[in-house]
Motif scaffolding. Structure first.
Motif, PDB file in Angstrom:
ATOM      1  N   LEU A  17       9.268   7.001   4.666  1.00 48.06           N
ATOM      2  CA  LEU A  17       8.918   6.493   5.720  1.00 48.06           C
ATOM      3  C   LEU A  17       7.975   6.917   6.390  1.00 48.06           C
ATOM      4  O   LEU A  17       7.918   7.702   7.503  1.00 48.06           O
ATOM      5  N   LEU A  18       6.550   6.816   6.245  1.00 52.63           N
ATOM      6  CA  LEU A  18       5.415   6.493   6.813  1.00 52.63           C
ATOM      7  C   LEU A  18       4.562   5.108   7.368  1.00 52.63           C
ATOM      8  O   LEU A  18       5.036   4.457   6.140  1.00 52.63           O
ATOM      9  N   ALA A  19       4.687   5.909   8.290  1.00 53.70           N
ATOM     10  CA  ALA A  19       3.580   5.137   9.903  1.00 53.70           C
ATOM     11  C   ALA A  19       1.980   4.401   8.557  1.00 53.70           C
ATOM     12  O   ALA A  19       1.213   5.025   7.973  1.00 53.70           O
ATOM     13  N   PRO A  26       4.695  -1.979   8.917  1.00 50.75           N
ATOM     14  CA  PRO A  26       4.378  -3.134   8.574  1.00 50.75           C
ATOM     15  C   PRO A  26       4.836  -3.317   6.873  1.00 50.75           C
ATOM     16  O   PRO A  26       5.456  -5.127   6.606  1.00 50.75           O
ATOM     17  N   TRP A  27       5.209  -2.071   5.530  1.00 47.83           N
ATOM     18  CA  TRP A  27       5.076  -2.485   4.583  1.00 47.83           C
ATOM     19  C   TRP A  27       6.716  -2.764   5.009  1.00 47.83           C
ATOM     20  O   TRP A  27       7.422  -3.648   3.840  1.00 47.83           O
ATOM     21  N   ILE A  28       8.154  -2.369   5.572  1.00 46.10           N
ATOM     22  CA  ILE A  28       8.869  -2.839   5.725  1.00 46.10           C
ATOM     23  C   ILE A  28       9.132  -4.193   5.919  1.00 46.10           C
ATOM     24  O   ILE A  28      10.420  -4.394   5.319  1.00 46.10           O
ATOM     25  N   ASP A  29       8.374  -5.012   6.896  1.00 46.31           N
ATOM     26  CA  ASP A  29       8.630  -6.226   6.915  1.00 46.31           C
ATOM     27  C   ASP A  29       8.478  -6.790   4.891  1.00 46.31           C
ATOM     28  O   ASP A  29       9.446  -7.934   5.028  1.00 46.31           O
ATOM     29  N   THR A  30       7.311  -6.345   4.755  1.00 41.40           N
ATOM     30  CA  THR A  30       7.195  -7.030   3.267  1.00 41.40           C
ATOM     31  C   THR A  30       8.305  -6.557   2.040  1.00 41.40           C
ATOM     32  O   THR A  30       8.881  -7.826   1.713  1.00 41.40           O
ATOM     33  N   ALA A  31       8.490  -5.249   2.622  1.00 41.44           N
ATOM     34  CA  ALA A  31      10.261  -5.057   1.722  1.00 41.44           C
ATOM     35  C   ALA A  31      11.615  -6.571   1.601  1.00 41.44           C
ATOM     36  O   ALA A  31      11.880  -6.565   1.116  1.00 41.44           O
ATOM     37  N   GLU A  32      11.265  -6.242   3.153  1.00 45.87           N
ATOM     38  CA  GLU A  32      12.804  -7.562   3.454  1.00 45.87           C
ATOM     39  C   GLU A  32      12.386  -9.027   2.970  1.00 45.87           C
ATOM     40  O   GLU A  32      13.461  -9.364   2.674  1.00 45.87           O
ATOM     41  N   ASP A  33      10.905  -9.288   3.130  1.00 45.08           N
ATOM     42  CA  ASP A  33      10.760 -10.805   2.784  1.00 45.08           C
ATOM     43  C   ASP A  33      11.077 -10.403   1.304  1.00 45.08           C
ATOM     44  O   ASP A  33      11.725 -11.588   0.911  1.00 45.08           O
ATOM     45  N   PHE A  34      10.486  -9.677   0.642  1.00 37.50           N
ATOM     46  CA  PHE A  34      11.401  -9.758  -0.650  1.00 37.50           C
ATOM     47  C   PHE A  34      12.313  -9.550  -1.096  1.00 37.50           C
ATOM     48  O   PHE A  34      13.002 -10.605  -1.931  1.00 37.50           O
ATOM     49  N   LEU A  35      12.533  -8.888  -0.402  1.00 39.96           N
ATOM     50  CA  LEU A  35      14.714  -8.882  -0.567  1.00 39.96           C
ATOM     51  C   LEU A  35      15.519 -10.263   0.208  1.00 39.96           C
ATOM     52  O   LEU A  35      15.869 -10.905  -0.775  1.00 39.96           O
ATOM     53  N   TYR A  58      13.638   4.960   4.749  1.00 40.98           N
ATOM     54  CA  TYR A  58      13.683   4.252   5.282  1.00 40.98           C
ATOM     55  C   TYR A  58      14.638   3.358   3.661  1.00 40.98           C
ATOM     56  O   TYR A  58      14.623   3.754   2.857  1.00 40.98           O
ATOM     57  N   LEU A  59      16.427   2.596   4.268  1.00 40.49           N
ATOM     58  CA  LEU A  59      16.845   2.365   3.070  1.00 40.49           C
ATOM     59  C   LEU A  59      16.938   1.477   2.693  1.00 40.49           C
ATOM     60  O   LEU A  59      17.348   0.390   4.168  1.00 40.49           O
ATOM     61  N   LEU A  77       9.927  -4.173  -5.620  1.00 42.35           N
ATOM     62  CA  LEU A  77       9.836  -3.735  -4.701  1.00 42.35           C
ATOM     63  C   LEU A  77       9.838  -2.274  -4.359  1.00 42.35           C
ATOM     64  O   LEU A  77       8.284  -2.397  -2.877  1.00 42.35           O
ATOM     65  N   ALA A  78       9.218  -1.600  -4.903  1.00 34.11           N
ATOM     66  CA  ALA A  78       8.792   0.156  -5.234  1.00 34.11           C
ATOM     67  C   ALA A  78       7.974  -0.020  -4.847  1.00 34.11           C
ATOM     68  O   ALA A  78       6.788   0.675  -5.173  1.00 34.11           O
ATOM     69  N   THR A  79       7.016  -0.941  -5.418  1.00 31.73           N
ATOM     70  CA  THR A  79       5.287  -1.464  -6.360  1.00 31.73           C
ATOM     71  C   THR A  79       4.750  -2.807  -5.744  1.00 31.73           C
ATOM     72  O   THR A  79       3.673  -2.586  -5.677  1.00 31.73           O
ATOM     73  N   LEU A  80       5.357  -2.954  -4.601  1.00 35.11           N
ATOM     74  CA  LEU A  80       4.853  -4.057  -3.283  1.00 35.11           C
ATOM     75  C   LEU A  80       3.662  -3.572  -2.926  1.00 35.11           C
ATOM     76  O   LEU A  80       3.684  -2.031  -2.553  1.00 35.11           O
ATOM     77  N   ASP A  81       2.307  -4.150  -2.142  1.00 32.55           N
ATOM     78  CA  ASP A  81       1.325  -4.196  -1.530  1.00 32.55           C
ATOM     79  C   ASP A  81       1.557  -3.257  -0.310  1.00 32.55           C
ATOM     80  O   ASP A  81       3.249  -3.430   0.417  1.00 32.55           O
ATOM     81  N   GLY A  82       1.405  -1.709  -0.208  1.00 34.30           N
ATOM     82  CA  GLY A  82       1.781  -1.121   1.092  1.00 34.30           C
ATOM     83  C   GLY A  82       3.492  -0.202   1.327  1.00 34.30           C
ATOM     84  O   GLY A  82       3.423   0.576   2.456  1.00 34.30           O
ATOM     85  N   ILE A  83       4.462  -0.441   0.333  1.00 29.74           N
ATOM     86  CA  ILE A  83       5.049   0.294  -0.079  1.00 29.74           C
ATOM     87  C   ILE A  83       4.213   2.411   0.287  1.00 29.74           C
ATOM     88  O   ILE A  83       3.750   1.946  -1.297  1.00 29.74           O
ATOM     89  N   PRO A  84       4.784   3.190   0.750  1.00 23.83           N
ATOM     90  CA  PRO A  84       4.270   3.991   0.721  1.00 23.83           C
ATOM     91  C   PRO A  84       5.325   5.035  -1.006  1.00 23.83           C
ATOM     92  O   PRO A  84       6.146   4.229  -1.359  1.00 23.83           O
TER      93      PRO A  84
END
Length: 110
Positions: A17-19, A26-35, A58-59, A77-84
């Motif tokens: 959980l890195l801001a 913003p990476w949370i929205d990126t991941a949720e859009d992918f899912l 964040y799970l 998901l782990a390699t999407l742009d912006g994912i810590p």
């Protein structure tokens, strides 16, 4: 003999959980859009439940009939742009009594 329903495969994706510098995530929205775009029929994996904060991670939750495509989606998901960096997966099922139980897999899977 137990004729109950088999547990559902769950892969928890744990992301540190890195801001961003502005204090947002913003990476949370990126991941949720992918899912949200995954479909078990075509991708072999799908979003299982809403993501949530759990301690310092964040799970995200994925499911599917077979493990390989679900782990492939977790790796993507782990390699999407912006994912810590530092994400990992826990292979579990819907009978688990708490998060983080199961077999740990480093992401991305190679």
């Amino acid at each position: 003999m137990d004729h109950g329903v088999m547990p559902t495969l769950i892969v928890e994706v744990h992301v540190p959980l890195l801001a961003a510098p502005d204090g947002t995530y913003p990476w949370i929205d990126t991941a949720e859009d992918f899912l949200a775009g995954l479909e078990q029929d075509t991708d072999g994996a799908e979003d299982y439940d809403d993501g949530e904060q759990h301690g310092d991670v964040y799970l995200f939750f994925l499911t599917g009939t077979h493990l390989a495509p679900v782990l492939a989606a977790a790796s993507h998901l782990a390699t999407l742009d912006g994912i810590p960096p530092g994400a990992f997966a826990m292979i579990t099922d819907d009978d688990a009594e708490e998060f983080g139980l199961g077999r740990r897999i480093e992401l991305p899977v190679t």
